[in-house]
Design a protein around this motif. Structure first.
Motif, PDB file in Angstrom:
ATOM      1  N   LYS A 179     -50.918  20.460 -55.988  1.00 23.45           N
ATOM      2  CA  LYS A 179     -52.034  20.795 -55.094  1.00 23.45           C
ATOM      3  C   LYS A 179     -53.617  20.886 -56.218  1.00 23.45           C
ATOM      4  CE  LYS A 179     -51.550  20.668 -50.110  1.00 23.45           C
ATOM      5  NZ  LYS A 179     -50.678  22.411 -48.952  1.00 23.45           N
ATOM      6  N   ASP A 180     -53.139  22.010 -56.830  1.00 25.98           N
ATOM      7  CA  ASP A 180     -54.112  22.914 -57.803  1.00 25.98           C
ATOM      8  C   ASP A 180     -54.198  21.609 -59.136  1.00 25.98           C
ATOM      9  OD1 ASP A 180     -55.879  24.162 -59.567  1.00 25.98           O
ATOM     10  OD2 ASP A 180     -54.276  25.753 -59.900  1.00 25.98           O
ATOM     11  N   LYS A 181     -55.040  21.617 -59.166  1.00 26.64           N
ATOM     12  CA  LYS A 181     -55.762  19.869 -59.797  1.00 26.64           C
ATOM     13  C   LYS A 181     -55.310  20.651 -60.686  1.00 26.64           C
ATOM     14  CE  LYS A 181     -55.046  16.158 -57.308  1.00 26.64           C
ATOM     15  NZ  LYS A 181     -55.540  16.051 -55.825  1.00 26.64           N
ATOM     16  N   LYS A 182     -56.367  21.834 -61.222  1.00 26.95           N
ATOM     17  CA  LYS A 182     -56.440  22.105 -62.826  1.00 26.95           C
ATOM     18  C   LYS A 182     -54.981  22.516 -63.414  1.00 26.95           C
ATOM     19  CE  LYS A 182     -60.586  24.508 -61.744  1.00 26.95           C
ATOM     20  NZ  LYS A 182     -60.651  25.072 -60.373  1.00 26.95           N
ATOM     21  N   PHE A 183     -53.673  22.688 -62.805  1.00 24.71           N
ATOM     22  CA  PHE A 183     -52.419  22.806 -63.125  1.00 24.71           C
ATOM     23  C   PHE A 183     -52.135  21.648 -63.540  1.00 24.71           C
ATOM     24  CE2 PHE A 183     -48.144  23.039 -63.675  1.00 24.71           C
ATOM     25  CZ  PHE A 183     -48.060  24.564 -63.893  1.00 24.71           C
ATOM     26  N   ALA A 184     -51.446  21.903 -64.892  1.00 27.38           N
ATOM     27  CA  ALA A 184     -51.137  20.496 -65.522  1.00 27.38           C
ATOM     28  C   ALA A 184     -52.229  19.875 -65.551  1.00 27.38           C
ATOM     29  CB  ALA A 184     -49.397  20.125 -64.959  1.00 27.38           C
ATOM     30  N   ALA A 185     -52.974  19.470 -65.719  1.00 26.27           N
ATOM     31  CA  ALA A 185     -54.016  18.370 -65.108  1.00 26.27           C
ATOM     32  C   ALA A 185     -53.521  17.537 -66.331  1.00 26.27           C
ATOM     33  CB  ALA A 185     -55.527  19.470 -65.786  1.00 26.27           C
ATOM     34  N   GLY A 186     -53.235  17.162 -67.347  1.00 22.58           N
ATOM     35  CA  GLY A 186     -52.124  15.879 -67.427  1.00 22.58           C
ATOM     36  C   GLY A 186     -51.893  15.226 -67.052  1.00 22.58           C
ATOM     37  N   CYS A 187     -51.292  15.525 -65.934  1.00 18.67           N
ATOM     38  CA  CYS A 187     -50.461  14.395 -65.354  1.00 18.67           C
ATOM     39  C   CYS A 187     -51.238  14.452 -63.811  1.00 18.67           C
ATOM     40  CB  CYS A 187     -49.497  15.825 -64.476  1.00 18.67           C
ATOM     41  SG  CYS A 187     -48.444  16.085 -65.988  1.00 18.67           S
ATOM     42  N   ASP A 188     -51.260  12.828 -64.320  1.00 17.77           N
ATOM     43  CA  ASP A 188     -51.880  12.589 -62.814  1.00 17.77           C
ATOM     44  C   ASP A 188     -51.456  11.940 -61.382  1.00 17.77           C
ATOM     45  OD1 ASP A 188     -53.725  10.711 -62.167  1.00 17.77           O
ATOM     46  OD2 ASP A 188     -53.671   9.023 -63.288  1.00 17.77           O
ATOM     47  N   ARG A 189     -51.831  12.653 -60.590  1.00 15.64           N
ATOM     48  CA  ARG A 189     -51.332  12.681 -59.131  1.00 15.64           C
ATOM     49  C   ARG A 189     -51.468  10.921 -58.824  1.00 15.64           C
ATOM     50  NH1 ARG A 189     -51.796  17.943 -61.833  1.00 15.64           N
ATOM     51  NH2 ARG A 189     -51.570  19.544 -60.601  1.00 15.64           N
ATOM     52  N   SER A 190     -52.469  10.711 -59.626  1.00 19.26           N
ATOM     53  CA  SER A 190     -52.767   9.271 -58.709  1.00 19.26           C
ATOM     54  C   SER A 190     -52.048   7.861 -59.174  1.00 19.26           C
ATOM     55  CB  SER A 190     -54.090   9.321 -58.701  1.00 19.26           C
ATOM     56  OG  SER A 190     -54.111   8.755 -60.050  1.00 19.26           O
ATOM     57  N   VAL A 191     -51.350   8.083 -60.162  1.00 18.74           N
ATOM     58  CA  VAL A 191     -50.269   7.876 -60.611  1.00 18.74           C
ATOM     59  C   VAL A 191     -48.670   8.108 -59.791  1.00 18.74           C
ATOM     60  CG1 VAL A 191     -48.486   7.193 -61.907  1.00 18.74           C
ATOM     61  CG2 VAL A 191     -51.370   7.528 -62.867  1.00 18.74           C
ATOM     62  N   ILE A 192     -49.012   9.261 -59.530  1.00 21.97           N
ATOM     63  CA  ILE A 192     -47.192   9.577 -58.709  1.00 21.97           C
ATOM     64  C   ILE A 192     -47.532   9.181 -57.181  1.00 21.97           C
ATOM     65  CG2 ILE A 192     -46.593  12.000 -57.547  1.00 21.97           C
ATOM     66  CD1 ILE A 192     -47.683  13.112 -60.424  1.00 21.97           C
ATOM     67  N   GLU A 193     -48.917   9.516 -56.555  1.00 25.60           N
ATOM     68  CA  GLU A 193     -49.085   8.760 -54.973  1.00 25.60           C
ATOM     69  C   GLU A 193     -48.639   7.061 -55.180  1.00 25.60           C
ATOM     70  OE1 GLU A 193     -53.019  10.944 -54.459  1.00 25.60           O
ATOM     71  OE2 GLU A 193     -51.700  12.365 -54.849  1.00 25.60           O
ATOM     72  N   LYS A 194     -49.632   6.205 -55.724  1.00 22.20           N
ATOM     73  CA  LYS A 194     -49.518   5.230 -55.898  1.00 22.20           C
ATOM     74  C   LYS A 194     -47.649   4.620 -56.123  1.00 22.20           C
ATOM     75  CE  LYS A 194     -52.518   3.552 -59.357  1.00 22.20           C
ATOM     76  NZ  LYS A 194     -52.937   3.275 -60.384  1.00 22.20           N
ATOM     77  N   GLY A 195     -47.126   5.537 -56.790  1.00 21.37           N
ATOM     78  CA  GLY A 195     -45.052   5.330 -57.117  1.00 21.37           C
ATOM     79  C   GLY A 195     -45.061   5.301 -55.446  1.00 21.37           C
ATOM     80  N   ILE A 196     -45.518   6.808 -54.887  1.00 24.99           N
ATOM     81  CA  ILE A 196     -44.257   7.091 -54.017  1.00 24.99           C
ATOM     82  C   ILE A 196     -44.925   6.037 -52.966  1.00 24.99           C
ATOM     83  CG2 ILE A 196     -44.350   9.195 -52.285  1.00 24.99           C
ATOM     84  CD1 ILE A 196     -45.077  11.259 -53.594  1.00 24.99           C
ATOM     85  N   ASP A 197     -46.048   5.760 -52.422  1.00 24.43           N
ATOM     86  CA  ASP A 197     -46.385   4.393 -51.464  1.00 24.43           C
ATOM     87  C   ASP A 197     -45.174   2.918 -51.803  1.00 24.43           C
ATOM     88  OD1 ASP A 197     -48.274   5.999 -50.300  1.00 24.43           O
ATOM     89  OD2 ASP A 197     -49.679   4.729 -51.367  1.00 24.43           O
ATOM     90  N   MET A 198     -45.036   3.043 -52.984  1.00 30.03           N
ATOM     91  CA  MET A 198     -43.791   1.600 -53.216  1.00 30.03           C
ATOM     92  C   MET A 198     -42.967   2.019 -52.960  1.00 30.03           C
ATOM     93  SD  MET A 198     -44.931   0.891 -57.342  1.00 30.03           S
ATOM     94  CE  MET A 198     -46.698   1.504 -58.054  1.00 30.03           C
ATOM     95  N   LEU A 199     -42.016   3.204 -52.731  1.00 30.43           N
ATOM     96  CA  LEU A 199     -40.889   3.728 -52.256  1.00 30.43           C
ATOM     97  C   LEU A 199     -40.759   3.643 -51.059  1.00 30.43           C
ATOM     98  CD1 LEU A 199     -40.861   6.871 -55.613  1.00 30.43           C
ATOM     99  CD2 LEU A 199     -39.692   3.817 -55.336  1.00 30.43           C
TER     100      LEU A 199
END
Ligand SMILES: [Fe+2]
Ligand SMILES: [Fe+2]
Length: 193
Positions: free
Chosen positions: A141-161
């Motif tokens: 949830k803390d977007k500043k933590f490991a900011a280089g890791c794109d949460r939107s990609v993870i979310e798109k991925g979860i939607d596919m699974l």
């Protein structure tokens, strides 16, 4: 032909000298193995894909997901396997859409392992041993933590699974715990791979 696990590791080490990148490849490898078991698929194939997914990144950062095709084609490896590697960069460095369950899983967990790795490294024991779902959700949830890791990609991925976010997070953490040494997350005293 698909590279054996041994061939994949040799190839990875040939093209990737940076310790952190090798570690990332092994983390994605063990998580892919874990999901393969969960889905009753082939852990060696899924793990090998994980090991090789960033093969061209260190030497050809500007041609990531592109150069890999040439490297693996020269070795005679299957186009389907190469396609699967390229699909992890969908919308970022490739236009190959994740289609199979294996591709969708790789797409989802690549950045996620990055967040978990970063979260473990700031722990006193630098280990995944006592790492919990709750801690991951907080860091996620803390977007500043490991900011280089794109949460939107993870979310798109979860939607596919066929899994929800908690299930994906839990399985990813568990796979890293089960193979903590190979993933380089067993803590400071433990031996590396
Ligand atoms: Fe990548
Ligand atoms: Fe990656």
């Amino acid at each position: 032909m698909i590279p054996s696990r041994q061939e994949a590791q040799e190839l990875l080490y040939q093209y990737t000298e940076t310790e952190a990148l090798r570690k990332h490849a092994h983390q994605v490898e063990v998580v892919m193995e874990g999901f393969a078991k969960l889905f009753n698929e082939d852990p060696e194939l899924w793990g090998t894909l994980g090991l090789l997914h960033d093969l061209d990144y260190e030497k050809y950062p500007d041609q990531h997901c592109i150069k890999v095709e040439e490297i693996l084609k020269d070795k005679g490896y299957d186009e389907a396997f190469i396609r699967s590697i390229q699909s992890h960069g969908y919308g970022i460095c490739s236009d190959v859409e994740p289609k199979s369950l294996m591709e969708k899983t790789l797409y989802t967990i690549d950045e996620l392992t990055g967040i978990i790795n970063a979260a473990c490294l700031v722990r006193p024991d630098k280990s995944i041993k006592d790492f919990k779902l709750k801690s991951l959700k907080k860091k996620y949830k803390d977007k500043k933590f490991a900011a280089g890791c794109d949460r939107s990609v993870i979310e798109k991925g979860i939607d596919m699974l066929p899994l929800d976010q908690d299930q994906v997070f839990t399985e990813t953490i568990q796979a890293l715990k089960d193979q903590a040494e190979r993933a380089g997350l067993a803590g400071e005293e433990e031996a590396h791979v």
